[in-house]
Design a protein around this motif. Structure first.
Motif, mmCIF file in Angstrom:
data_model
loop_
_atom_site.group_PDB
_atom_site.id
_atom_site.type_symbol
_atom_site.label_atom_id
_atom_site.label_comp_id
_atom_site.label_asym_id
_atom_site.label_seq_id
_atom_site.Cartn_x
_atom_site.Cartn_y
_atom_site.Cartn_z
ATOM 1 N N GLN C 90 50.109 1.957 21.941
ATOM 2 C CA GLN C 90 49.413 2.584 19.671
ATOM 3 C C GLN C 90 48.768 3.748 20.589
ATOM 4 O O GLN C 90 48.179 3.635 19.126
ATOM 5 C CB GLN C 90 48.265 1.127 20.079
ATOM 6 C CG GLN C 90 48.379 -0.307 20.994
ATOM 7 C CD GLN C 90 49.049 -1.075 18.976
ATOM 8 O OE1 GLN C 90 49.541 0.045 18.276
ATOM 9 N NE2 GLN C 90 48.780 -1.831 18.761
ATOM 10 N N HIS C 92 46.777 5.334 20.538
ATOM 11 C CA HIS C 92 45.168 6.168 20.352
ATOM 12 C C HIS C 92 45.043 7.091 20.539
ATOM 13 O O HIS C 92 44.097 7.826 21.334
ATOM 14 C CB HIS C 92 44.898 5.508 22.169
ATOM 15 C CG HIS C 92 45.328 3.346 22.350
ATOM 16 N ND1 HIS C 92 43.557 3.511 20.599
ATOM 17 C CD2 HIS C 92 45.775 3.450 22.680
ATOM 18 C CE1 HIS C 92 44.424 2.423 21.776
ATOM 19 N NE2 HIS C 92 45.625 1.886 22.628
ATOM 20 N N LEU C 93 44.973 8.225 19.115
ATOM 21 C CA LEU C 93 44.836 9.222 19.365
ATOM 22 C C LEU C 93 43.239 8.344 18.240
ATOM 23 O O LEU C 93 43.266 8.241 17.624
ATOM 24 C CB LEU C 93 45.425 10.155 17.849
ATOM 25 C CG LEU C 93 46.737 10.249 19.011
ATOM 26 C CD1 LEU C 93 48.236 11.303 18.092
ATOM 27 C CD2 LEU C 93 46.916 11.058 20.496
ATOM 28 N N VAL C 94 42.377 10.259 18.527
ATOM 29 C CA VAL C 94 41.083 9.393 17.735
ATOM 30 C C VAL C 94 41.547 9.641 16.708
ATOM 31 O O VAL C 94 41.736 11.480 16.214
ATOM 32 C CB VAL C 94 39.852 10.783 18.170
ATOM 33 C CG1 VAL C 94 38.900 10.772 17.755
ATOM 34 C CG2 VAL C 94 39.844 10.640 19.750
ATOM 35 N N PRO C 95 40.863 8.992 16.384
ATOM 36 C CA PRO C 95 41.517 9.651 13.908
ATOM 37 C C PRO C 95 41.009 10.302 13.078
ATOM 38 O O PRO C 95 40.798 11.215 12.142
ATOM 39 C CB PRO C 95 40.906 7.697 13.487
ATOM 40 C CG PRO C 95 40.422 6.650 14.086
ATOM 41 C CD PRO C 95 40.054 7.792 15.903
ATOM 42 N N TYR C 96 39.852 10.868 13.777
ATOM 43 C CA TYR C 96 38.531 11.340 12.559
ATOM 44 C C TYR C 96 39.148 13.065 13.397
ATOM 45 O O TYR C 96 38.060 14.194 13.790
ATOM 46 C CB TYR C 96 37.790 11.461 12.804
ATOM 47 C CG TYR C 96 36.764 10.757 14.120
ATOM 48 C CD1 TYR C 96 36.368 9.395 13.960
ATOM 49 C CD2 TYR C 96 35.641 11.661 15.229
ATOM 50 C CE1 TYR C 96 36.260 9.166 15.065
ATOM 51 C CE2 TYR C 96 35.655 10.784 15.588
ATOM 52 C CZ TYR C 96 35.210 9.770 15.893
ATOM 53 O OH TYR C 96 35.029 8.783 16.952
ATOM 54 N N LEU C 97 39.560 13.209 14.319
ATOM 55 C CA LEU C 97 40.331 14.756 15.559
ATOM 56 C C LEU C 97 41.591 14.951 14.984
ATOM 57 O O LEU C 97 42.346 14.103 15.018
ATOM 58 C CB LEU C 97 40.157 14.132 16.796
ATOM 59 C CG LEU C 97 38.259 14.311 17.415
ATOM 60 C CD1 LEU C 97 38.664 14.349 19.007
ATOM 61 C CD2 LEU C 97 37.463 15.665 16.879
ATOM 62 N N THR C 98 41.487 16.019 14.976
ATOM 63 C CA THR C 98 43.665 16.929 14.594
ATOM 64 C C THR C 98 44.007 16.920 15.793
ATOM 65 O O THR C 98 43.173 16.339 16.856
ATOM 66 C CB THR C 98 42.790 18.273 14.574
ATOM 67 O OG1 THR C 98 42.513 18.860 15.224
ATOM 68 C CG2 THR C 98 41.487 18.703 13.252
ATOM 69 N N LEU C 100 44.891 19.221 17.589
ATOM 70 C CA LEU C 100 44.965 20.027 18.343
ATOM 71 C C LEU C 100 43.141 19.252 19.126
ATOM 72 O O LEU C 100 43.667 19.892 20.277
ATOM 73 C CB LEU C 100 44.115 21.492 17.330
ATOM 74 C CG LEU C 100 44.123 22.562 18.430
ATOM 75 C CD1 LEU C 100 45.017 23.482 19.073
ATOM 76 C CD2 LEU C 100 43.529 23.886 17.973
ATOM 77 N N GLU C 101 43.007 18.979 18.464
ATOM 78 C CA GLU C 101 41.920 18.375 18.687
ATOM 79 C C GLU C 101 41.534 17.337 20.215
ATOM 80 O O GLU C 101 40.720 16.934 20.989
ATOM 81 C CB GLU C 101 40.388 18.194 17.786
ATOM 82 C CG GLU C 101 39.621 19.449 17.670
ATOM 83 C CD GLU C 101 39.003 18.896 16.383
ATOM 84 O OE1 GLU C 101 39.904 17.693 15.779
ATOM 85 O OE2 GLU C 101 38.424 19.515 15.013
ATOM 86 N N MET C 104 42.715 18.993 23.121
ATOM 87 C CA MET C 104 41.779 19.335 23.566
ATOM 88 C C MET C 104 40.326 18.723 24.284
ATOM 89 O O MET C 104 40.497 18.500 25.570
ATOM 90 C CB MET C 104 40.573 20.832 22.345
ATOM 91 C CG MET C 104 41.322 21.842 22.185
ATOM 92 S SD MET C 104 40.527 22.336 20.562
ATOM 93 C CE MET C 104 39.313 23.210 21.320
ATOM 94 N N LEU C 105 40.479 17.513 24.026
ATOM 95 C CA LEU C 105 39.931 16.261 24.213
ATOM 96 C C LEU C 105 40.429 16.154 25.850
ATOM 97 O O LEU C 105 38.839 15.685 26.824
ATOM 98 C CB LEU C 105 39.406 15.505 23.174
ATOM 99 C CG LEU C 105 38.716 13.943 23.494
ATOM 100 C CD1 LEU C 105 37.879 14.206 23.160
ATOM 101 C CD2 LEU C 105 38.853 12.256 23.215
ATOM 102 N N ALA C 106 41.616 15.704 26.019
ATOM 103 C CA ALA C 106 41.289 15.545 27.157
ATOM 104 C C ALA C 106 41.216 17.073 28.603
ATOM 105 O O ALA C 106 40.596 16.596 30.061
ATOM 106 C CB ALA C 106 43.031 15.690 27.389
ATOM 107 N N LEU C 134 45.164 15.402 11.035
ATOM 108 C CA LEU C 134 44.612 14.371 11.210
ATOM 109 C C LEU C 134 45.698 13.715 11.308
ATOM 110 O O LEU C 134 46.949 13.361 10.768
ATOM 111 C CB LEU C 134 43.494 14.104 10.512
ATOM 112 C CG LEU C 134 42.502 14.207 10.735
ATOM 113 C CD1 LEU C 134 41.760 13.961 8.874
ATOM 114 C CD2 LEU C 134 41.551 14.599 11.814
ATOM 115 N N ARG C 150 49.473 15.816 25.093
ATOM 116 C CA ARG C 150 47.520 15.470 24.940
ATOM 117 C C ARG C 150 47.945 14.814 26.971
ATOM 118 O O ARG C 150 46.796 15.537 27.861
ATOM 119 C CB ARG C 150 47.155 13.706 24.787
ATOM 120 C CG ARG C 150 45.503 14.050 25.049
ATOM 121 C CD ARG C 150 44.818 12.842 24.440
ATOM 122 N NE ARG C 150 46.080 11.409 24.222
ATOM 123 C CZ ARG C 150 45.307 9.838 24.458
ATOM 124 N NH1 ARG C 150 44.843 10.272 22.970
ATOM 125 N NH2 ARG C 150 45.925 9.327 23.833
#
Lengths: 377, 429, 224
Positions: C90, C92-98, C100-101, C104-106, C134, C150
Motif C-alpha cells: 500500500q 504507506h507514504l505520509v499523505p501530507y509530506l512531499t 522528498l520529505e 527524509m522521514l526515514a 505530494l 525511502r
C-alpha cells in the motif's frame, strides 16, 4: 525536520483538529475572562464592602463617653494631618466628629458636628431625603435623623434652633437621614458650627475612616496611623473587617472552583478529539515505527503538536477573553474591570497544560504494534 | 429487528463508546454541580452575610429621642417608651419565620459600680442563649451569639436568668483586679437609698464597640434592676433576606393585590420588616441600611457572576459532548459504509445511531448526575462549610441537556454520512 | 558469500491460529528470495518478524548477526532503523509530506536528515523532478518508487518487500520490478513476498509456503 513534520502534521489534520481548537479557544476565553475577573474582584468587592461605612475608628484613649457631654477630645488638626500624611490610596472617606448633647427647645438631642460632604462619602448606604448637596449655605444647614424629624416634627426646610449652655445656633433642615441605626437619633451640623456651640474650637470626639482593602491591609493601615497618633487609639472595627475578609475569600474560592471545573471539561473535550485523532493516526504511527522511529520520538512529535494547538488556542482565547471580561464586568459591576497583561501568559500556559493532559490518549499510540497495521494486506 | 440492531450496536465495541460515555459523564457532572451550586449559592452566601450581624432594628414608636453616643443610651431609665418581651415569640409566627435567624433585645441601665477607679457605668441587659416561647408551643433559642457573632468572650457567658455578668473588655482593663473572672462586684443606683446588688463575673467580652465599656447581664436581671419587668428598649434582628430591587422598595399600600402578594411572599427586607411590624404592637422597625444594602449589592453581583459562569460551564460541557459524539460517528464510517452497501436506507442508519446516542446520553447523564451531586456536596462543603444538597429537579434538566447535545453533536457528521459512498470506505480509503 | 539471514524453527501463533509452524532456512547476502504461497500461509508474518515488526512465539531469526527474537522494544526500533528497508503493497507514504520529505522521514528516524542525499535517492529512482510533489499528485508507480527510495536511504542490510506491485497497473509494475532488478545487480539482499510467478522467476530462489510451513525451496531456471 522536527518542525517541518510538526507543521505538516498540523496542516494535514485540518477538520479533525477543528473541534479541539474550538474547545481550546472557547475554554481559554472563559478561563481568561474569569481569571481577569478573579484578579479584579477583590478590588471591586472591597469597594462594594465600603457600603458598610467606617471600618477604622480613631478615638481618645480610654474614651469614657459618659453622661451628658464628651469627656475627652482630640485635636482636629493633628488627626487630619496624620490622615493626610498617610497618603493611603485606599482611604475612601475620612470624617471627624464632635458630639455635643444640646437642646432643641426642651428636648435633649445628640448633635454631631462634621464635614457634611465627607459624611455622605463615609456612609453611602444612608438614605438622605432632600436635595441637601445643592444647598447654598452648608454652614447654616443641618441633616436630621428620621427619629429626630418625627419627634420634633421637622421636614426639609424647617428651622432648627440648638442651644448648649449659653451658646445657641440656628440651622435649616436640609435633609433627613434614614440609616437604620443610632444616626437616626442625631442631628448633623458643620464641624465648625458644633465646635462653636460647644466652645471647643479645634477639637473632635472621634474620627471615622472608610478604608478599602483586605483584612490584612486594613489592619496594617490602622497600625501605621496609630504610630502617627500615639496619643490616641486607632483600631479597625471588627464587626466589619472580619466579616468582609471571610466573605471575600469564600467568593474567590467559588470562582476558582468554577475555573478549575471548566479547565477539566476542556481537557476532556481535547481528550475526545485527540482520541479520535489517534485512531486516524494509527497508520502513520505504524509506518513511523516501521521506519525505525522510537516511541519516545513519535509521542514527542504528537505532544508537541498538541502543545502548539494549546498555545495558539490560548493566545486567541485570551484576546477574546479580555473582551468577554469587559462585558462581564459591565454586567456584574456596572463598571469596567481593568485587564491584566499577566492573563495572557497564564492562559496560554494553562491551555497548553490542558491540551497536553487531554492528549494523553496519544501516548497510547506508543503502544501501536506496526504489524497490526500491516496485517491487513 | 431495529431494537436488535440498536442493542447489538450498543453492546459491540464498548471501548469506542467509552469515550462518549466519559465525556457525557464528566460533562453532565460539571453541569449538575455548577447548576446545583448556582441555585444554592444565593442562599449560602446570604447566610454567610449574617456574620455581619443584625440587619433590622426595632424600637418603640412612641419612644422619646434616645441620647446615644457610640451606641449606648444615656437617658434616664424612667424616660421613654418600652416594648414588651412577651411579644417576641410572635416573631417566629410571621410568614417568613424561618428566615428570622435570631434576635436580641437590649435594655440599658446606668448604674454605679463598686470599683475604685470606675464609679459609674452602664448595665446592658440582653440574651446570650435564651429560650423564647413561641405561640405554637415550641421554644426558639436565640441571643447575641446570632446577632453579634463577632463578639469574643474570654471565660463564659452568663447563665440565663442568673445574676452572672460579663464585663466589657475596655471596662475590665481600667480595673483588672476588680473586674476579673470569678470575682463579685456590687452595683447600685445613684439614688442613695437603693440597695446594692451583687453580680458574679463569669467572663470578659471584647466587642470592638461601645459595649466594651459596660457590664452585660441577663435581660431578666436588668429588667428587675431597673423596675421595667418584661420590657426592653431595642431589638436587633438578623434575618435571611433576598437582595432588594426597585420593586421591593415600593410602598406596599400602593401595590395591586398581585404585586402585594408577590412582595409579601418574597423575603425582601422591606417585606420581612413589614411583617414584623404587624406582630409587634407599637414597634418602629428600621432596616439597618449599612448591612442590608451591602449584603444586597454584593449578593446580586455575585449571583449574576455565577450564572454567567454556570452558563459558560454548560456551554463547555455541551461542546465536549458534541465533539466526542461527532468523532465517534466519524470513526464508524466503516460500519456505516457496510450498512449502506447492504442496502440500509439513510433513515435507518441515522435511526440506529440516534437511538444509540440517546441510550448513551441517558446512561451517561445518569451517572454524571450522581457524580455531579457528589461534586457539588464537596464543593459546597469546602467553600461554605456545609455540603450542598442535591436538587432532584435538575435530573430531567441534565438528562434533556445531554440528549440534545449528544444528538446535535452526532447530527452533523450523520448528515455527512448520509452522503457517504460506501465503495471508497470499503476499499479502505 | 556470508549468510545474512538464519531462520531456525521459527514459530508464530495468534491465539489458536498457527501462522508459522516451525520454519527454517538461510539467506545469503546479495540473494533475491521470492516468498510465495496461498494467502494465509504465513508469508506476511514471516516478513514482519524478519523486519522486527512482530515477535515470534518460538524459534530464532538471526539477521546480520542479530537475533530478532531476543530484542526488546528499543532494540527492535534501532534494528528497523539501521538494518531494514521496507516496501509495502500500500506504499504507506505520509499523505501530507512531499516525496522528498517522505524520504527524509526515514533519515530522521535513523540519525540526521540530509536533504541532498534524499534528493540523490529520488533521482536514483527516476523521480528527481517530482521531489516536491505530494503523494496524492503521484501515480501508483511513482509512489512506490518513492517508497523504494525511502527504503534505501539508510543503506539497509536487508530489503523486505510485501507484494510491492500488488496495487500497480502493468506499466508501473514493470518500472518498479526493473528497479528491483537494478538493486539486485547492485548487490542488495531482497526478500520479496509475491503471488506472481513471473516475478518469482526473477529471484535467485523461491521459497514456497503452505499452512505456515515451508513446502519447498526452488531454484528457478534462469534464462541466460
Amino acid at each position: 525536520m522536527f518542525w517541518r513534520l510538526l507543521w505538516k502534521l498540523l496542516r494535514g489534520s485540518g477538520g479533525r483538529l477543528a473541534v479541539a481548537i474550538l474547545s481550546l479557544v472557547s475554554c481559554a476565553m472563559v478561563v481568561s475572562a474569569l481569571l481577569n475577573l478573579e484578579f479584579d474582584i477583590e478590588r471591586k468587592l472591597t469597594q462594594e464592602f465600603r457600603m458598610l461605612g467606617a471600618n477604622i475608628l480613631v478615638s481618645p484613649r480610654n474614651a469614657q463617653i459618659n453622661g451628658s457631654s464628651t469627656a475627652e477630645v482630640m485635636s482636629e488638626s493633628e488627626v487630619a494631618a496624620a490622615i493626610a500624611a498617610s497618603k493611603e490610596p485606599a482611604v475612601v472617606a475620612a470624617a471627624s466628629f464632635l458630639y455635643v448633647v444640646a437642646n432643641a427647645g426642651k428636648t435633649p438631642v445628640v448633635v454631631a458636628g462634621t464635614k457634611l460632604e465627607e459624611l455622605s462619602k463615609l456612609e453611602p448606604a444612608w438614605r438622605i431625603e432632600g436635595d441637601w448637596k445643592s444647598s447654598h449655605d452648608l454652614a447654616a444647614s443641618c441633616l436630621v435623623g428620621r427619629n429626630v424629624a418625627r419627634q420634633l416634627q421637622l421636614v426639609v426646610g424647617s428651622p432648627l434652633r440648638l442651644t448648649y449652655l449659653n451658646e445657641n445656633a440656628q440651622f435649616t433642615v436640609a435633609g433627613i437621614v434614614d440609616a437604620g441605626g443610632t444616626e437616626d437619633n442625631q442631628v448633623f451640623v458643620g464641624l465648625a458650627e458644633a465646635q462653636n456651640l460647644a466652645n471647643l474650637p479645634g477639637k473632635i470626639s472621634v474620627a471615622q475612616l472608610s478604608v478599602s482593602g483586605t483584612s490584612n491591609s486594613i489592619s496594617r493601615y490602622a497600625a501605621r496611623l496609630a504610630s502617627a497618633l500615639p496619643a490616641y487609639e486607632v483600631r479597625p472595627i471588627r464587626q466589619i473587617t472580619e466579616a468582609e475578609g471571610d466573605l471575600l475569600s469564600r467568593i474567590r474560592l467559588l470562582i476558582v472552583s468554577m475555573v478549575i471545573l471548566i479547565l477539566v471539561l476542556t481537557a476532556l473535550c481535547v481528550l475526545g478529539t485527540m482520541a479520535a485523532l489517534a485512531m486516524e493516526r494509527r497508520q502513520d504511527v505504524g509506518l513511523m515505527k516501521a521506519l525505525g522511529g522510537s516511541i519516545g520520538r513519535i509521542v514527542t512529535l504528537f505532544m508537541a503538536e498538541v502543545g502548539v494547538l494549546g498555545a495558539a488556542g490560548g493566545f486567541v482565547g485570551a484576546i477574546l477573553g479580555i473582551e468577554l471580561s469587559r462585558w462581564m464586568g459591565q454586567r456584574v459591576f456596572g463598571t469596567a474591570i481593568s485587564s491584566r497583561w499577566e492573563i495572557f501568559p497564564l492562559t496560554i500556559v494553562l491551555m497548553v497544560a490542558v491540551a497536553l493532559a487531554g492528549a494523553l490518549p496519544l501516548r497510547l499510540l506508543g503502544k501501536v504494534k506496526p504489524a497490526v497495521i500491516f496485517r491487513g494486506e | 429487528m431495529f431494537g436488535r440492531l440498536v442493542r447489538e450496536s450498543f453492546i459491540r465495541n464498548p471501548r469506542r463508546k467509552l469515550l462518549t460515555a466519559a465525556a457525557l459523564v464528566v460533562g453532565m457532572a460539571v453541569a449538575t454541580s455548577t447548576l446545583t451550586i448556582a441555585l444554592e449559592v444565593g442562599d449560602r452566601l446570604a447566610r454567610e452575610f449574617r456574620s455581619l450581624g443584625a440587619n433590622l432594628l426595632v424600637t418603640s414608636q412612641s419612644d422619646t429621642l434616645p441620647v446615644e453616643i457610640g451606641g449606648v443610651d444615656y437617658r434616664p431609665v424612667n424616660e421613654g417608651a418600652y416594648l414588651s418581651e412577651a411579644d417576641l415569640g410572635k416573631l417566629k409566627t410571621i410568614f417568613w419565620r424561618h428566615n428570622i435567624l435570631g434576635f436580641t433585645p437590649l435594655l440599658d441601665v446606668p448604674t454605679l459600680v463598686s470599683s475604685s477607679r470606675v464609679t459609674s457605668t452602664t448595665l446592658i441587659g440582653t440574651w446570650y442563649q435564651h429560650d423564647v416561647p413561641v405561640p405554637d408551643g415550641t421554644k426558639f433559642k436565640t441571643g447575641v451569639s446570632v446577632t453579634h457573632p463577632w463578639w469574643k468572650i474570654r471565660g463564659q457567658w452568663f447563665r440565663d436568668g442568673s445574676n452572672e455578668a460579663v464585663i466589657g473588655a475596655a471596662l475590665a482593663a481600667k480595673d483588672p483586679d476588680t473586674f476579673a473572672i470569678g470575682k463579685k462586684i456590687q452595683i447600685r443606683h445613684s439614688d442613695e437609698a437603693s440597695a446594692a446588688r451583687t453580680l458574679v463575673i463569669t467572663g470578659i467580652v471584647s466587642t470592638g464597640d461601645a459595649e466594651d465599656n459596660g457590664i452585660l447581664v441577663p435581660l431578666s436581671f436588668a429588667q428587675g434592676y431597673s423596675g421595667h419587668e418584661g420590657q426592653f428598649r431595642q431589638l436587633f434582628i438578623s434575618a435571611l433576606t433576598k437582595p432588594a430591587d426597585t420593586f421591593s422598595e415600593r410602598d406596599p399600600l400602593k401595590m395591586t393585590p398581585t404585586e402585594y402578594d408577590r412582595w409579601f411572599c418574597s423575603p425582601y427586607i422591606s417585606s420581612i420588616g413589614f411583617q414584623i411590624k404587624t406582630v409587634l404592637p407599637g414597634a418602629d422597625v428600621r432596616t439597618i441600611r449599612r448591612v442590608a444594602d451591602t449584603e444586597g449589592n454584593i449578593l446580586s453581583r455575585v449571583g449574576t457572576l455565577l450564572w454567567i459562569v454556570t452558563l459558560a460551564a454548560l456551554a463547555a460541557a455541551a461542546l465536549a459532548v458534541a465533539a466526542t459524539s461527532a468523532t465517534t460517528v466519524l470513526e464508524r464510517r466503516g460500519e456505516i459504509g457496510v450498512m449502506k452497501a447492504l442496502g440500509a436506507s439513510n433513515v435507518l442508519v441515522a435511526g440506529i445511531f440516534v437511538a444509540e446516542q440517546l441510550l448513551l446520553a441517558v446512561v451517561g447523564a445518569s451517572v454524571g448526575f450522581v457524580v455531579g451531586a457528589v461534586l457539588a456536596r464537596g464543593l459546597g462543603a469546602s467553600i461554605f462549610g456545609t455540603p450542598a444538597s442535591p436538587r432532584f429537579i435538575l435530573f430531567p434538566v441534565v438528562l434533556g441537556l445531554a440528549a440534545i447535545v449528544a444528538l446535535a453533536g452526532s447530527l452533523i457528521p450523520l448528515r455527512r454520512a448520509a452522503h457517504f459512498n460506501p465503495a471508497p470506505i470499503l476499499r479502505g480509503e | 558469500m556470508a549468510t545474512l539471514v538464519q531462520v531456525d524453527d521459527l514459530r508464530k501463533e495468534f491465539g489458536n491460529v498457527r501462522a508459522l509452524a516451525g520454519v527454517s532456512f538461510n539467506v545469503e547476502a546479495g540473494e533475491w528470495i521470492a516468498i510465495m504461497g496461498p494467502s494465509g500461509s504465513g508469508k506476511t508474518t514471516l516478513i514482519n518478524i524478519l523486519g522486527g515488526l512482530d515477535m515470534p512465539t518460538a524459534g530464532q531469526a538471526v539477521v546480520d548477526g542479530v537475533d530478532v527474537a531476543r530484542l526488546d522494544e528499543a532494540g527492535l526500533t534501532r534494528f528497523r532503523a539501521q538494518k531494514i528497508g521496507f516496501v509495502f503493497q500500500q506504499f504507506h507514504l505520509v499523505p501530507y509530506l512531499t516525496a522528498l520529505e517522505n524520504v527524509m522521514l526515514a533519515q530522521y528516524f535513523h540519525s540526521t536528515t540530509d536533504e541532498k542525499e534524499a534528493q540523490h535517492a529520488l533521482e536514483r529512482v527516476g523521480l528527481g523532478d517530482r521531489v516536491e510533489h505530494l503523494p496524492g499528485a503521484l501515480s501508483g508507480g511513482e509512489q512506490q518508487r518513492v517508497a523504494v527510495a525511502r527504503a534505501l536511504i539508510n543503506h539497509p542490510k536487508l530489503i523486505l518487500a510485501d507484494e510491492p506491485t500488488g496495487n500497480l497497473d502493468e506499466a508501473n509494475e514493470e518500472t518498479v520490478i526493473q528497479l528491483f532488478q537494478e538493486l539486485h545487480h547492485e548487490g542488495h539482499t531482497i526478500l520479496m513476498v509475491t503471488h506472481d510467478p513471473s516475478i518469482g522467476n526473477l529471484a535467485d530462489r523461491r521459497i514456497e509456503f503452505a499452512h505456515g510451513k515451508l513446502k519447498h525451496i526452488l531454484t528457478p531456471a534462469k534464462l541466460a
